[in-house]
Design a protein around this motif. Structure first.
Motif, PDB file in Angstrom:
ATOM      1  N   LEU A 101       0.825  -1.216   0.000  1.00 48.62           N
ATOM      2  CA  LEU A 101       0.000   0.000   0.000  1.00 48.62           C
ATOM      3  C   LEU A 101       0.853   1.257   0.000  1.00 48.62           C
ATOM      4  O   LEU A 101       0.407   2.304  -0.463  1.00 48.62           O
ATOM      5  CB  LEU A 101      -0.918   0.023   1.227  1.00 48.62           C
ATOM      6  CG  LEU A 101      -1.898  -1.138   1.352  1.00 48.62           C
ATOM      7  CD1 LEU A 101      -2.650  -1.054   2.672  1.00 48.62           C
ATOM      8  CD2 LEU A 101      -2.853  -1.157   0.177  1.00 48.62           C
ATOM      9  N   ASP A 102       2.055   1.166   0.531  1.00 48.36           N
ATOM     10  CA  ASP A 102       2.936   2.330   0.602  1.00 48.36           C
ATOM     11  C   ASP A 102       4.377   1.855   0.695  1.00 48.36           C
ATOM     12  O   ASP A 102       4.681   0.933   1.456  1.00 48.36           O
ATOM     13  CB  ASP A 102       2.583   3.189   1.820  1.00 48.36           C
ATOM     14  CG  ASP A 102       3.261   4.553   1.799  1.00 48.36           C
ATOM     15  OD1 ASP A 102       3.693   5.009   0.711  1.00 48.36           O
ATOM     16  OD2 ASP A 102       3.366   5.169   2.866  1.00 48.36           O
ATOM     17  N   LEU A 119      -7.810  -1.450   8.244  1.00 43.39           N
ATOM     18  CA  LEU A 119      -7.547  -0.728   7.004  1.00 43.39           C
ATOM     19  C   LEU A 119      -8.579  -1.178   5.982  1.00 43.39           C
ATOM     20  O   LEU A 119      -8.816  -2.384   5.828  1.00 43.39           O
ATOM     21  CB  LEU A 119      -6.146  -1.051   6.463  1.00 43.39           C
ATOM     22  CG  LEU A 119      -4.962  -0.429   7.162  1.00 43.39           C
ATOM     23  CD1 LEU A 119      -3.660  -0.976   6.582  1.00 43.39           C
ATOM     24  CD2 LEU A 119      -4.997   1.078   7.008  1.00 43.39           C
ATOM     25  N   VAL A 124      -9.450  -1.245   2.091  1.00 41.25           N
ATOM     26  CA  VAL A 124      -8.981  -1.056   0.725  1.00 41.25           C
ATOM     27  C   VAL A 124     -10.218  -1.060  -0.165  1.00 41.25           C
ATOM     28  O   VAL A 124     -11.062  -1.957  -0.071  1.00 41.25           O
ATOM     29  CB  VAL A 124      -7.995  -2.169   0.312  1.00 41.25           C
ATOM     30  CG1 VAL A 124      -7.562  -1.998  -1.129  1.00 41.25           C
ATOM     31  CG2 VAL A 124      -6.777  -2.165   1.239  1.00 41.25           C
ATOM     32  N   ARG A 166      -8.621   7.950  -0.227  1.00 39.59           N
ATOM     33  CA  ARG A 166      -7.275   8.385  -0.631  1.00 39.59           C
ATOM     34  C   ARG A 166      -6.760   7.425  -1.691  1.00 39.59           C
ATOM     35  O   ARG A 166      -6.558   6.241  -1.438  1.00 39.59           O
ATOM     36  CB  ARG A 166      -6.321   8.390   0.560  1.00 39.59           C
ATOM     37  CG  ARG A 166      -4.905   8.857   0.184  1.00 39.59           C
ATOM     38  CD  ARG A 166      -4.045   9.099   1.396  1.00 39.59           C
ATOM     39  NE  ARG A 166      -3.771   7.917   2.159  1.00 39.59           N
ATOM     40  CZ  ARG A 166      -2.646   7.179   2.062  1.00 39.59           C
ATOM     41  NH1 ARG A 166      -1.708   7.532   1.221  1.00 39.59           N
ATOM     42  NH2 ARG A 166      -2.478   6.127   2.819  1.00 39.59           N
ATOM     43  N   LEU A 213      -4.442   5.388  -4.040  1.00 42.37           N
ATOM     44  CA  LEU A 213      -3.075   4.860  -3.998  1.00 42.37           C
ATOM     45  C   LEU A 213      -2.534   4.705  -5.420  1.00 42.37           C
ATOM     46  O   LEU A 213      -1.416   5.072  -5.704  1.00 42.37           O
ATOM     47  CB  LEU A 213      -3.041   3.523  -3.260  1.00 42.37           C
ATOM     48  CG  LEU A 213      -3.450   3.580  -1.795  1.00 42.37           C
ATOM     49  CD1 LEU A 213      -3.534   2.193  -1.201  1.00 42.37           C
ATOM     50  CD2 LEU A 213      -2.470   4.446  -1.004  1.00 42.37           C
ATOM     51  N   GLY A 271      -7.650   2.501  -3.559  1.00 40.64           N
ATOM     52  CA  GLY A 271      -7.160   3.358  -2.488  1.00 40.64           C
ATOM     53  C   GLY A 271      -7.621   2.893  -1.127  1.00 40.64           C
ATOM     54  O   GLY A 271      -8.176   1.809  -0.961  1.00 40.64           O
ATOM     55  N   LEU A 272      -7.377   3.740  -0.151  1.00 43.02           N
ATOM     56  CA  LEU A 272      -7.783   3.478   1.227  1.00 43.02           C
ATOM     57  C   LEU A 272      -8.993   4.323   1.561  1.00 43.02           C
ATOM     58  O   LEU A 272      -9.051   5.501   1.214  1.00 43.02           O
ATOM     59  CB  LEU A 272      -6.640   3.806   2.191  1.00 43.02           C
ATOM     60  CG  LEU A 272      -5.417   2.909   2.110  1.00 43.02           C
ATOM     61  CD1 LEU A 272      -4.302   3.427   3.011  1.00 43.02           C
ATOM     62  CD2 LEU A 272      -5.766   1.477   2.475  1.00 43.02           C
ATOM     63  N   ASP A 276     -11.291   5.783   4.647  1.00 45.52           N
ATOM     64  CA  ASP A 276     -11.331   6.078   6.074  1.00 45.52           C
ATOM     65  C   ASP A 276     -12.677   5.595   6.617  1.00 45.52           C
ATOM     66  O   ASP A 276     -13.729   6.099   6.232  1.00 45.52           O
ATOM     67  CB  ASP A 276     -11.175   7.586   6.291  1.00 45.52           C
ATOM     68  CG  ASP A 276     -11.165   7.985   7.742  1.00 45.52           C
ATOM     69  OD1 ASP A 276     -11.528   7.160   8.611  1.00 45.52           O
ATOM     70  OD2 ASP A 276     -10.805   9.140   8.022  1.00 45.52           O
ATOM     71  N   TYR A 329      -1.842  -4.959   9.721  1.00 43.67           N
ATOM     72  CA  TYR A 329      -1.100  -4.805   8.470  1.00 43.67           C
ATOM     73  C   TYR A 329       0.286  -5.402   8.625  1.00 43.67           C
ATOM     74  O   TYR A 329       0.706  -5.771   9.722  1.00 43.67           O
ATOM     75  CB  TYR A 329      -1.021  -3.329   8.053  1.00 43.67           C
ATOM     76  CG  TYR A 329      -0.264  -2.444   9.027  1.00 43.67           C
ATOM     77  CD1 TYR A 329       1.110  -2.249   8.911  1.00 43.67           C
ATOM     78  CD2 TYR A 329      -0.933  -1.797  10.070  1.00 43.67           C
ATOM     79  CE1 TYR A 329       1.797  -1.448   9.805  1.00 43.67           C
ATOM     80  CE2 TYR A 329      -0.255  -0.995  10.964  1.00 43.67           C
ATOM     81  CZ  TYR A 329       1.112  -0.830  10.829  1.00 43.67           C
ATOM     82  OH  TYR A 329       1.799  -0.026  11.709  1.00 43.67           O
TER      83      TYR A 329
END
Length: 186
Positions: free
Chosen positions: A30-31, A79, A81, A95, A97, A102-103, A105, A126
């Motif tokens: 994810l990052d 989290l 997705v 948000r 990605l 994305g993610l 909230d 995670y």
């Protein structure tokens, strides 16, 4: 090989990876940045329905409507997705990605999310790596780094996900899809 590491790539556990948290796993990154990497395990569904923990979010997650064990870190957190609906990339609480993935909230009011997300999966915890840690694990042969597909993230039956992803890889990597768990027993 570190240039291959980016959000949206998959980490497939190699047979050499013996950490019980990651045996036979498929991890979606994810990052990835200079401080490390973060991802979620895609193929570890739990028996716990999302609705029991997160109420109305259980009505919108993909089948099976259960929490997935995203990894060993922060297992008391979640989290989400999501795949944004076309045009939903700028929706409240979302948000991006990459592409439309994305993610989301989960503190965003559900009514603001309705119609903006096509697909959703929620992960408890995670997988995380510090600076240089994941690159070292890849160099020692613990992970294969491969491209992902959106369907990998939202597959209904994830039991065979690792083999499915391996099968579609070019060259020798595809042969690992048929490798027995313990080749010495072959």
């Amino acid at each position: 090989m570190s240039s291959e590491l980016s959000a949206g790539r998959l980490l497939l556990a190699s047979p050499d990876l013996l950490d019980p948290n990651f045996v036979d796993t498929v991890v979606l990154l994810l990052d990835v940045n200079d401080e490390g990497a973060l991802g979620v395990v895609l193929n570890r569904p739990t028996a716990l329905p999302v609705s029991e923990v997160l109420g109305e979010w259980g009505e919108v997650v993909e089948e099976p409507e259960v929490l997935f064990q995203g990894g060993p870190v922060a297992t008391d957190g979640a989290l989400a997705v999501a795949l944004a609906a076309p045009g939903g990339e700028n929706a409240a609480g979302f948000r991006v990605l990459w592409d439309r993935l994305g993610l989301l909230d989960l503190d965003t009011p559900r009514e603001l999310v309705d119609g903006t997300v096509d697909r959703l999966r929620i992960f408890a915890g995670y997988a995380g790596w510090g600076a240089g840690q994941l690159e070292a694990e890849i160099a020692e042969g613990s992970w294969y780094v491969v491209p992902s597909r959106v369907d990998d993230v939202f597959l209904g039956d994830t039991h065979d996900l690792r083999r499915q992803v391996l099968r579609r890889q070019p060259g020798d990597l595809a042969f690992h899809a048929t490798r027995p768990a313990d080749p010495e027993l072959n």
